[in-house]
Enzyme design. Structure first.
Site, short mmCIF file in Angstrom:
data_model
loop_
_atom_site.label_atom_id
_atom_site.label_comp_id
_atom_site.label_asym_id
_atom_site.label_seq_id
_atom_site.Cartn_x
_atom_site.Cartn_y
_atom_site.Cartn_z
N CYS A 1 0.84 -1.20 0.00
CA CYS A 1 0.00 0.00 0.00
C CYS A 1 0.88 1.26 0.00
O CYS A 1 1.55 1.52 -0.98
CB CYS A 1 -0.97 -0.06 1.18
SG CYS A 1 -2.33 1.12 1.02
N HIS B 1 -3.49 -5.61 1.15
CA HIS B 1 -2.81 -5.80 2.43
C HIS B 1 -2.73 -7.28 2.81
O HIS B 1 -3.68 -7.80 3.40
CB HIS B 1 -3.56 -5.06 3.53
CG HIS B 1 -3.41 -3.58 3.48
ND1 HIS B 1 -2.46 -2.90 4.22
CD2 HIS B 1 -4.07 -2.63 2.78
CE1 HIS B 1 -2.54 -1.60 3.96
NE2 HIS B 1 -3.52 -1.41 3.09
N GLU C 1 -1.17 -8.56 5.23
CA GLU C 1 -1.22 -8.74 6.70
C GLU C 1 -2.64 -8.74 7.23
O GLU C 1 -2.90 -9.19 8.34
CB GLU C 1 -0.37 -7.65 7.38
CG GLU C 1 -1.01 -6.27 7.50
CD GLU C 1 -0.92 -5.43 6.23
OE1 GLU C 1 -0.55 -5.99 5.16
OE2 GLU C 1 -1.24 -4.22 6.29
#
Lengths: 94, 228
Positions: B87, B195, B197
Protein backbone atom coordinates in the site's frame (compact mmCIF):
# COMPACT_ATOMS: atom_id res chain seq x y z
CA UNK A 1 16.72 39.99 -4.69
CA UNK A 2 13.97 37.47 -4.20
CA UNK A 3 11.64 36.13 -6.82
CA UNK A 4 8.36 34.29 -6.78
CA UNK A 5 8.45 31.16 -8.92
CA UNK A 6 5.29 29.25 -9.75
CA UNK A 7 5.12 25.52 -10.34
CA UNK A 8 2.01 23.97 -11.85
CA UNK A 9 1.69 20.19 -11.87
CA UNK A 10 -0.99 18.57 -14.06
CA UNK A 11 -1.83 15.01 -15.03
CA UNK A 12 -0.61 14.19 -18.52
CA UNK A 13 -3.30 14.16 -21.18
CA UNK A 14 -3.17 10.36 -21.21
CA UNK A 15 -4.00 10.17 -17.48
CA UNK A 16 -7.65 10.79 -16.69
CA UNK A 17 -8.51 13.58 -14.29
CA UNK A 18 -11.87 12.65 -12.72
CA UNK A 19 -12.02 15.85 -10.65
CA UNK A 20 -11.65 18.05 -13.72
CA UNK A 21 -14.10 15.91 -15.70
CA UNK A 22 -16.71 16.11 -12.94
CA UNK A 23 -16.35 19.88 -12.54
CA UNK A 24 -16.67 20.28 -16.29
CA UNK A 25 -19.62 17.97 -16.83
CA UNK A 26 -21.64 18.48 -13.69
CA UNK A 27 -20.95 22.12 -12.85
CA UNK A 28 -19.67 24.17 -15.78
CA UNK A 29 -21.72 22.59 -18.58
CA UNK A 30 -24.80 22.08 -16.42
CA UNK A 31 -24.82 25.79 -15.61
CA UNK A 32 -24.79 26.69 -19.27
CA UNK A 33 -21.16 27.46 -20.01
CA UNK A 34 -21.07 25.46 -23.22
CA UNK A 35 -18.10 27.50 -24.49
CA UNK A 36 -15.91 25.68 -21.95
CA UNK A 37 -14.51 22.65 -23.71
CA UNK A 38 -12.55 21.09 -20.89
CA UNK A 39 -11.36 21.44 -17.28
CA UNK A 40 -8.16 20.03 -15.81
CA UNK A 41 -7.35 20.21 -12.10
CA UNK A 42 -3.73 20.38 -11.01
CA UNK A 43 -1.51 21.41 -8.15
CA UNK A 44 0.01 24.86 -7.76
CA UNK A 45 3.17 25.50 -5.72
CA UNK A 46 4.68 28.92 -5.13
CA UNK A 47 8.37 29.23 -4.24
CA UNK A 48 9.99 32.38 -2.83
CA UNK A 49 13.64 32.23 -3.93
CA UNK A 50 16.67 34.42 -3.24
CA UNK A 51 18.68 34.68 -6.44
CA UNK A 52 20.85 37.07 -8.44
CA UNK A 53 18.50 37.16 -11.39
CA UNK A 54 15.09 35.89 -12.50
CA UNK A 55 16.84 33.36 -14.70
CA UNK A 56 18.80 31.99 -11.73
CA UNK A 57 15.64 31.76 -9.62
CA UNK A 58 13.97 29.79 -12.39
CA UNK A 59 16.90 27.45 -12.79
CA UNK A 60 17.04 26.73 -9.03
CA UNK A 61 13.37 25.76 -9.02
CA UNK A 62 13.63 23.80 -12.27
CA UNK A 63 16.45 21.79 -10.74
CA UNK A 64 14.72 21.05 -7.44
CA UNK A 65 11.48 20.14 -9.18
CA UNK A 66 13.38 17.37 -10.95
CA UNK A 67 15.73 16.28 -8.18
CA UNK A 68 13.17 16.18 -5.37
CA UNK A 69 10.45 14.74 -7.61
CA UNK A 70 8.04 17.59 -6.94
CA UNK A 71 6.23 16.10 -9.93
CA UNK A 72 6.30 12.55 -11.22
CA UNK A 73 7.34 12.55 -14.88
CA UNK A 74 5.57 9.23 -15.42
CA UNK A 75 2.21 10.83 -14.96
CA UNK A 76 2.58 14.61 -14.74
CA UNK A 77 3.47 17.57 -16.89
CA UNK A 78 5.06 20.46 -15.06
CA UNK A 79 5.28 24.16 -15.79
CA UNK A 80 7.80 26.38 -13.98
CA UNK A 81 7.39 30.11 -14.48
CA UNK A 82 8.26 33.42 -12.91
CA UNK A 83 5.41 35.30 -11.26
CA UNK A 84 5.11 38.99 -11.90
CA UNK A 85 5.84 40.84 -8.64
CA UNK A 86 2.82 42.04 -6.74
CA UNK A 87 0.41 39.71 -8.51
CA UNK A 88 -1.20 36.48 -7.39
CA UNK A 89 -1.22 34.81 -4.00
CA UNK A 90 1.34 35.51 -1.29
CA UNK A 91 3.93 33.09 0.05
CA UNK A 92 5.81 33.24 3.41
CA UNK A 93 8.79 35.47 2.72
CA UNK A 94 6.77 37.97 0.68
CA UNK B 1 15.38 -17.24 12.63
CA UNK B 2 15.34 -14.81 9.66
CA UNK B 3 15.19 -11.19 10.71
CA UNK B 4 12.75 -8.92 8.93
CA UNK B 5 12.70 -5.13 9.35
CA UNK B 6 9.25 -3.57 9.23
CA UNK B 7 10.04 0.02 8.41
CA UNK B 8 8.12 2.82 10.11
CA UNK B 9 7.86 6.40 8.87
CA UNK B 10 5.84 9.17 10.53
CA UNK B 11 2.28 8.11 9.72
CA UNK B 12 2.90 4.42 9.02
CA UNK B 13 0.16 2.51 10.83
CA UNK B 14 0.20 -1.08 9.55
CA UNK B 15 3.63 -1.88 10.99
CA UNK B 16 2.31 -3.74 14.03
CA UNK B 17 -0.08 -5.83 11.94
CA UNK B 18 2.66 -6.72 9.44
CA UNK B 19 5.11 -7.74 12.17
CA UNK B 20 2.38 -9.80 13.85
CA UNK B 21 1.30 -11.52 10.65
CA UNK B 22 4.90 -12.27 9.63
CA UNK B 23 5.60 -13.82 13.02
CA UNK B 24 2.37 -15.69 13.39
CA UNK B 25 1.90 -17.03 9.88
CA UNK B 26 5.53 -17.70 9.00
CA UNK B 27 7.59 -17.69 12.19
CA UNK B 28 9.70 -14.78 10.99
CA UNK B 29 11.52 -12.58 13.50
CA UNK B 30 9.85 -9.40 12.28
CA UNK B 31 10.54 -6.16 14.12
CA UNK B 32 9.32 -2.63 13.69
CA UNK B 33 12.24 -0.31 12.85
CA UNK B 34 11.97 3.47 12.96
CA UNK B 35 13.19 4.82 9.62
CA UNK B 36 16.04 6.85 11.13
CA UNK B 37 17.34 3.72 12.85
CA UNK B 38 17.52 1.48 9.78
CA UNK B 39 21.07 0.26 9.18
CA UNK B 40 22.46 -1.61 6.22
CA UNK B 41 23.49 -5.24 6.54
CA UNK B 42 21.34 -6.09 9.57
CA UNK B 43 18.24 -7.58 7.97
CA UNK B 44 17.36 -10.59 5.85
CA UNK B 45 14.37 -8.77 4.36
CA UNK B 46 12.67 -5.38 4.60
CA UNK B 47 8.94 -4.65 4.53
CA UNK B 48 7.59 -1.14 4.04
CA UNK B 49 4.06 -1.31 5.43
CA UNK B 50 0.99 0.73 4.74
CA UNK B 51 -0.69 3.68 6.34
CA UNK B 52 0.57 7.13 5.48
CA UNK B 53 3.94 8.85 5.43
CA UNK B 54 4.63 12.51 6.12
CA UNK B 55 0.92 13.20 5.71
CA UNK B 56 1.21 11.95 2.13
CA UNK B 57 1.58 15.61 1.17
CA UNK B 58 2.65 16.27 -2.40
CA UNK B 59 1.80 12.67 -3.38
CA UNK B 60 1.42 9.49 -1.35
CA UNK B 61 4.93 8.29 -0.55
CA UNK B 62 6.74 11.13 -2.32
CA UNK B 63 8.43 12.54 0.78
CA UNK B 64 9.35 9.22 2.41
CA UNK B 65 10.93 8.25 -0.92
CA UNK B 66 13.56 10.97 -0.43
CA UNK B 67 14.74 9.82 3.02
CA UNK B 68 18.09 8.27 3.99
CA UNK B 69 16.19 5.10 4.95
CA UNK B 70 15.06 4.67 1.36
CA UNK B 71 18.62 5.12 0.12
CA UNK B 72 19.54 2.22 2.40
CA UNK B 73 16.57 0.19 1.14
CA UNK B 74 17.73 0.79 -2.45
CA UNK B 75 21.28 -0.30 -1.58
CA UNK B 76 20.03 -3.41 0.23
CA UNK B 77 17.76 -4.27 -2.71
CA UNK B 78 20.77 -3.93 -4.97
CA UNK B 79 22.51 -6.53 -2.78
CA UNK B 80 19.58 -8.89 -3.26
CA UNK B 81 17.83 -8.34 0.08
CA UNK B 82 14.10 -8.99 -0.50
CA UNK B 83 11.97 -5.83 -0.21
CA UNK B 84 8.18 -5.75 0.03
CA UNK B 85 6.09 -2.57 -0.15
CA UNK B 86 2.46 -2.79 0.90
CA UNK B 87 0.00 0.00 0.00
CA UNK B 88 1.81 3.19 1.11
CA UNK B 89 4.98 1.10 0.99
CA UNK B 90 4.28 0.30 -2.68
CA UNK B 91 3.71 3.99 -3.33
CA UNK B 92 7.05 4.78 -1.65
CA UNK B 93 8.87 2.17 -3.76
CA UNK B 94 7.41 3.68 -6.93
CA UNK B 95 8.22 7.23 -5.86
CA UNK B 96 11.77 6.12 -5.00
CA UNK B 97 12.14 4.62 -8.47
CA UNK B 98 12.67 1.04 -7.27
CA UNK B 99 9.55 0.02 -9.18
CA UNK B 100 8.14 1.65 -12.33
CA UNK B 101 4.93 3.65 -12.71
CA UNK B 102 3.03 6.20 -10.67
CA UNK B 103 -0.07 6.48 -8.52
CA UNK B 104 -3.08 8.73 -8.97
CA UNK B 105 -6.24 9.25 -6.95
CA UNK B 106 -8.82 6.48 -7.36
CA UNK B 107 -11.07 7.06 -10.37
CA UNK B 108 -14.04 7.18 -8.00
CA UNK B 109 -12.46 10.12 -6.14
CA UNK B 110 -13.09 8.21 -2.92
CA UNK B 111 -11.18 6.16 -0.40
CA UNK B 112 -11.93 2.51 -1.05
CA UNK B 113 -11.78 -0.31 1.51
CA UNK B 114 -12.93 -3.75 0.40
CA UNK B 115 -11.90 -7.32 -0.31
CA UNK B 116 -10.66 -8.07 -3.80
CA UNK B 117 -9.39 -11.04 -5.77
CA UNK B 118 -5.98 -11.00 -7.43
CA UNK B 119 -4.48 -13.10 -10.18
CA UNK B 120 -0.79 -14.03 -9.92
CA UNK B 121 1.30 -13.77 -13.09
CA UNK B 122 4.83 -15.12 -13.54
CA UNK B 123 5.54 -15.70 -9.82
CA UNK B 124 9.28 -15.47 -9.20
CA UNK B 125 11.47 -14.49 -6.30
CA UNK B 126 11.12 -14.69 -2.55
CA UNK B 127 7.69 -13.14 -2.05
CA UNK B 128 5.78 -15.33 -4.50
CA UNK B 129 7.74 -18.55 -4.08
CA UNK B 130 4.79 -20.70 -3.00
CA UNK B 131 2.42 -19.34 -5.64
CA UNK B 132 1.71 -20.63 -9.13
CA UNK B 133 0.96 -18.76 -12.33
CA UNK B 134 -2.75 -17.98 -12.59
CA UNK B 135 -3.44 -18.59 -8.90
CA UNK B 136 -6.22 -16.39 -7.49
CA UNK B 137 -5.64 -14.75 -4.10
CA UNK B 138 -7.97 -12.76 -1.90
CA UNK B 139 -6.94 -9.77 0.20
CA UNK B 140 -8.43 -6.42 1.19
CA UNK B 141 -7.43 -3.03 -0.23
CA UNK B 142 -7.73 0.28 1.62
CA UNK B 143 -6.50 3.36 -0.20
CA UNK B 144 -7.34 6.69 -1.80
CA UNK B 145 -4.44 6.92 -4.26
CA UNK B 146 -4.30 3.45 -5.71
CA UNK B 147 -4.79 4.08 -9.41
CA UNK B 148 -1.61 2.65 -10.91
CA UNK B 149 -0.51 4.43 -14.05
CA UNK B 150 2.21 3.82 -16.60
CA UNK B 151 2.39 4.67 -20.31
CA UNK B 152 1.67 2.08 -23.03
CA UNK B 153 5.30 1.15 -23.53
CA UNK B 154 5.82 0.84 -19.77
CA UNK B 155 2.76 -1.39 -19.51
CA UNK B 156 4.14 -3.71 -22.17
CA UNK B 157 7.45 -3.72 -20.26
CA UNK B 158 5.61 -5.06 -17.20
CA UNK B 159 4.81 -8.22 -19.13
CA UNK B 160 8.27 -9.52 -18.28
CA UNK B 161 7.80 -9.05 -14.55
CA UNK B 162 5.94 -10.92 -11.86
CA UNK B 163 2.59 -9.14 -11.51
CA UNK B 164 -0.57 -9.19 -9.46
CA UNK B 165 -3.69 -8.07 -11.31
CA UNK B 166 -7.15 -7.44 -9.94
CA UNK B 167 -9.39 -10.26 -11.15
CA UNK B 168 -12.23 -9.38 -13.52
CA UNK B 169 -14.66 -7.04 -11.79
CA UNK B 170 -12.42 -6.40 -8.77
CA UNK B 171 -10.40 -3.37 -9.94
CA UNK B 172 -11.27 -0.92 -7.13
CA UNK B 173 -9.46 2.19 -8.32
CA UNK B 174 -9.14 2.37 -12.11
CA UNK B 175 -5.58 1.03 -12.29
CA UNK B 176 -4.32 0.65 -15.83
CA UNK B 177 -4.09 -3.01 -16.88
CA UNK B 178 -5.81 -3.95 -13.59
CA UNK B 179 -2.38 -3.71 -11.96
CA UNK B 180 -2.46 -4.43 -8.21
CA UNK B 181 1.18 -5.37 -7.72
CA UNK B 182 4.48 -5.11 -9.59
CA UNK B 183 7.87 -6.69 -8.93
CA UNK B 184 11.37 -6.38 -10.30
CA UNK B 185 12.07 -8.97 -12.98
CA UNK B 186 13.70 -11.33 -10.48
CA UNK B 187 10.87 -10.74 -8.00
CA UNK B 188 13.16 -9.65 -5.16
CA UNK B 189 11.40 -6.29 -4.83
CA UNK B 190 7.59 -6.49 -4.81
CA UNK B 191 5.00 -3.77 -4.29
CA UNK B 192 1.27 -4.35 -3.95
CA UNK B 193 -1.72 -2.25 -2.98
CA UNK B 194 -3.70 -4.99 -1.17
CA UNK B 195 -2.81 -5.80 2.43
CA UNK B 196 -1.51 -9.36 2.95
CA UNK B 197 -1.22 -8.74 6.70
CA UNK B 198 -4.99 -8.22 6.87
CA UNK B 199 -5.55 -11.54 5.15
CA UNK B 200 -3.34 -13.69 7.32
CA UNK B 201 -5.70 -15.03 9.98
CA UNK B 202 -8.76 -17.20 9.29
CA UNK B 203 -10.71 -15.43 12.05
CA UNK B 204 -10.57 -12.15 10.10
CA UNK B 205 -11.62 -13.40 6.68
CA UNK B 206 -15.14 -12.67 5.37
CA UNK B 207 -17.19 -15.48 3.87
CA UNK B 208 -16.11 -16.41 0.34
CA UNK B 209 -12.52 -15.25 0.77
CA UNK B 210 -9.42 -16.95 2.15
CA UNK B 211 -6.38 -15.99 4.26
CA UNK B 212 -4.02 -15.78 1.30
CA UNK B 213 -1.85 -13.05 2.75
CA UNK B 214 -0.17 -15.83 4.72
CA UNK B 215 1.28 -17.14 1.47
CA UNK B 216 3.37 -14.00 0.97
CA UNK B 217 4.99 -14.27 4.40
CA UNK B 218 5.39 -18.06 4.15
CA UNK B 219 6.98 -17.64 0.74
CA UNK B 220 9.55 -15.32 2.25
CA UNK B 221 10.27 -17.66 5.15
CA UNK B 222 10.69 -20.58 2.76
CA UNK B 223 12.86 -18.51 0.40
CA UNK B 224 15.15 -17.39 3.23
CA UNK B 225 15.47 -21.00 4.35
CA UNK B 226 16.30 -22.64 1.04
CA UNK B 227 16.99 -19.81 -1.42
CA UNK B 228 14.92 -18.79 -4.43
Amino acid sequence: MSYAVEVVVMNKRSARDPEGETIHRHLVLRKGYGQVKGVRVGKYLLFRVDAGSPREALSIVRELVEKLRIYNPVVHDVEVRLRAEGSGPQVPGD
Amino acid sequence: MPRVAVLKFPGTNCDGDVAWAARRSAGLDARVVWHAELRAGEWDAIVIPGGFSYGDWLRAGAIAAQTRAMEIVAEEAEQGVPVLGICNGFQILVEAGLLPGAFLGNTSGRFVCRWVRLVVERPRGPWLLLLRDGQVLSMPVAHAEGRYFIDGEGLRGLERRPLLRYADGYNPNGSIGDIAGVATEDGSVLGLMPHPERAAEPELIPRGFSPDGQLIFRSLAEALRRGW
